[in-house]
Design a protein around this motif. Structure first.
Motif, PDB file in Angstrom:
ATOM      1  N   ALA A  26       7.242  49.521   6.662  1.00  0.00           N
ATOM      2  CA  ALA A  26       7.532  50.945   6.866  1.00  0.00           C
ATOM      3  C   ALA A  26       7.344  51.719   5.563  1.00  0.00           C
ATOM      4  O   ALA A  26       6.744  52.815   5.552  1.00  0.00           O
ATOM      5  CB  ALA A  26       8.963  51.113   7.374  1.00  0.00           C
ATOM      6  N   LEU A  27       7.830  51.171   4.469  1.00  0.00           N
ATOM      7  CA  LEU A  27       7.699  51.840   3.168  1.00  0.00           C
ATOM      8  C   LEU A  27       6.276  51.749   2.627  1.00  0.00           C
ATOM      9  O   LEU A  27       5.760  52.706   2.031  1.00  0.00           O
ATOM     10  CB  LEU A  27       8.671  51.227   2.159  1.00  0.00           C
ATOM     11  CG  LEU A  27      10.159  51.509   2.401  1.00  0.00           C
ATOM     12  CD1 LEU A  27      11.018  50.722   1.431  1.00  0.00           C
ATOM     13  CD2 LEU A  27      10.443  53.001   2.253  1.00  0.00           C
ATOM     14  N   TYR A  28       5.632  50.587   2.825  1.00  0.00           N
ATOM     15  CA  TYR A  28       4.279  50.414   2.282  1.00  0.00           C
ATOM     16  C   TYR A  28       3.272  51.316   2.988  1.00  0.00           C
ATOM     17  O   TYR A  28       2.370  51.881   2.358  1.00  0.00           O
ATOM     18  CB  TYR A  28       3.857  48.950   2.408  1.00  0.00           C
ATOM     19  CG  TYR A  28       2.538  48.643   1.751  1.00  0.00           C
ATOM     20  CD1 TYR A  28       2.392  48.746   0.370  1.00  0.00           C
ATOM     21  CD2 TYR A  28       1.429  48.250   2.499  1.00  0.00           C
ATOM     22  CE1 TYR A  28       1.181  48.467  -0.247  1.00  0.00           C
ATOM     23  CE2 TYR A  28       0.218  47.974   1.900  1.00  0.00           C
ATOM     24  CZ  TYR A  28       0.101  48.081   0.524  1.00  0.00           C
ATOM     25  OH  TYR A  28      -1.094  47.818  -0.090  1.00  0.00           O
ATOM     26  N   ILE A  29       3.440  51.462   4.298  1.00  0.00           N
ATOM     27  CA  ILE A  29       2.523  52.329   5.059  1.00  0.00           C
ATOM     28  C   ILE A  29       2.709  53.794   4.662  1.00  0.00           C
ATOM     29  O   ILE A  29       1.733  54.542   4.525  1.00  0.00           O
ATOM     30  CB  ILE A  29       2.754  52.149   6.584  1.00  0.00           C
ATOM     31  CG1 ILE A  29       2.273  50.765   7.012  1.00  0.00           C
ATOM     32  CG2 ILE A  29       2.027  53.227   7.380  1.00  0.00           C
ATOM     33  CD1 ILE A  29       2.663  50.386   8.419  1.00  0.00           C
ATOM     34  N   ILE A  53       7.313  49.220  -4.985  1.00  0.00           N
ATOM     35  CA  ILE A  53       8.483  49.968  -4.502  1.00  0.00           C
ATOM     36  C   ILE A  53       8.911  49.424  -3.134  1.00  0.00           C
ATOM     37  O   ILE A  53      10.100  49.168  -2.894  1.00  0.00           O
ATOM     38  CB  ILE A  53       8.185  51.472  -4.418  1.00  0.00           C
ATOM     39  CG1 ILE A  53       7.993  52.052  -5.826  1.00  0.00           C
ATOM     40  CG2 ILE A  53       9.301  52.207  -3.688  1.00  0.00           C
ATOM     41  CD1 ILE A  53       7.611  53.515  -5.846  1.00  0.00           C
ATOM     42  N   ALA A  54       7.946  49.240  -2.256  1.00  0.00           N
ATOM     43  CA  ALA A  54       8.253  48.704  -0.923  1.00  0.00           C
ATOM     44  C   ALA A  54       8.867  47.308  -1.031  1.00  0.00           C
ATOM     45  O   ALA A  54       9.815  46.974  -0.310  1.00  0.00           O
ATOM     46  CB  ALA A  54       6.991  48.662  -0.074  1.00  0.00           C
ATOM     47  N   LEU A  55       8.344  46.497  -1.959  1.00  0.00           N
ATOM     48  CA  LEU A  55       8.856  45.146  -2.156  1.00  0.00           C
ATOM     49  C   LEU A  55      10.285  45.172  -2.685  1.00  0.00           C
ATOM     50  O   LEU A  55      11.167  44.469  -2.170  1.00  0.00           O
ATOM     51  CB  LEU A  55       7.946  44.383  -3.124  1.00  0.00           C
ATOM     52  CG  LEU A  55       8.375  42.962  -3.500  1.00  0.00           C
ATOM     53  CD1 LEU A  55       8.415  42.066  -2.266  1.00  0.00           C
ATOM     54  CD2 LEU A  55       7.439  42.381  -4.555  1.00  0.00           C
ATOM     55  N   ALA A  56      10.524  45.983  -3.705  1.00  0.00           N
ATOM     56  CA  ALA A  56      11.851  46.044  -4.322  1.00  0.00           C
ATOM     57  C   ALA A  56      12.911  46.518  -3.329  1.00  0.00           C
ATOM     58  O   ALA A  56      13.987  45.921  -3.214  1.00  0.00           O
ATOM     59  CB  ALA A  56      11.814  46.959  -5.543  1.00  0.00           C
TER      60      ALA A  56
END
Length: 304
Positions: A246-249, A256-259
């Protein structure tokens, strides 16, 4: 006396390093001579394998630390003939190690590619290294368990048995590797390499577990040590995947999406595991920053 005690510890570590050396040697010989692959392709596969191994080894260090702290206490209880406290020490150390190792294995498995993008971002080997890491994620849990059982055997004076078990595991592992690499097509042989690493750690867990049962009659409780952490970790893994993509898209920024997904995943696992009573207060305090975790659980009203 010091040499007689330390030497088995050194040999145990040496056997593990010997296993890595044998794996690489077998892989190179079969791929170069029998599969007739070029040196560049073999080096590429071994590089991808090394990347996956390095990341998988990170959480294993925590299991080694837990095993190190277990040895003096367990040795004291064993020397005193206090089997009740000895078994309690084993149970607590194993439970805490699995509490950390199981979600770590799931987290590394579901986030293999995002993690690899951050640590080893080379695009040529990204897919292969990520796939290998997904396979090796299982070894995080198995190495954690085998490290604890090895420490138990060393603590009760059976210092040579972990070495015997490790050598037997290597022989089984090598047999599977030789057979698998000759049957499987060349492009999949590196995956055989990774799967055989799982076979080695699984054999080590089984043999060490049999030795522990034989000498002190101890069998680890299954429900709260393995079953509940696995269920909590599976829920955590689903949450992590959802949050990450959701964050990566939306942002397009991997780190950031990983963290954020990791933080959300850790919180989810912590809440679920406390709700489902995976750990008691004493076991929670045995974790790194246990007092802080207990305060957080109390503020969230997870523990009264």
């Amino acid at each position: 006396m010091i040499l007689s005690v330390v030497t088995p510890f050194i040999i145990s570590t040496g056997v593990y390093n010997l296993n890595n050396f044998l794996d690489k040697t077998i892989y190179q010989i079969i791929m170069l001579r029998e599969k007739e692959l070029g040196e560049a392709l073999v080096a590429f596969d071994l590089s991808a394998m090394a990347k996956g191994t390095k990341i998988a080894n990170i959480p294993i260090a925590m299991a080694s630390a837990m095993a190190t702290t277990l040895i003096p206490k367990l040795a004291y209880h064993t020397a005193s003939g206090d089997t009740v406290n000895a078994r309690e020490s084993i149970a607590k150390a194993t439970k805490v190690t699995m509490y950390i190792s199981i979600p770590a294995a799931v987290g590394i498995g579901v986030l293999a590619k995002p993690i690899m993008r951050v640590i080893f971002p080379q695009p040529e080997s990204l897919d292969l290294a990520s796939n290998i890491l997904r396979i090796l994620a299982v070894t995080v849990m198995l190495y954690g368990l085998s490290t604890i059982t090895q420490a138990v055997l060393q603590s009760i004076g059976k210092m040579h048995e972990p070495i015997v078990n490790a050598v037997a595991s290597i022989l089984v592992h090598v047999a599977f590797m030789l057979l698998g690499m000759r049957i499987v097509p060349a492009k999949y042989c590196v995956y055989v390499f990774a799967v055989c690493t799982i076979i080695y750690t699984l054999c080590l867990c089984i043999l060490n577990g049999i030795s522990v049962k034989k000498h002190i009659g101890y069998i680890q409780e299954v429900d709260k040590t393995f079953l509940r952490p696995v269920i909590c970790s599976m829920v955590m893994g689903a949450v992590i995947i959802g949050v990450y993509y959701a964050l990566y898209i939306t942002s397009g920024i991997n780190i950031i999406a990983l963290a954020v997904s990791l933080v959300v995943g850790v919180f989810t696992y912590f809440v679920l595991s406390i709700r489902w009573q995976v750990l008691g207060i004493d076991e929670l305090l045995a974790l790194p920053k246990g007092k802080l975790l207990l305060k957080i659980a109390q503020k969230l009203k997870l523990i009264r």
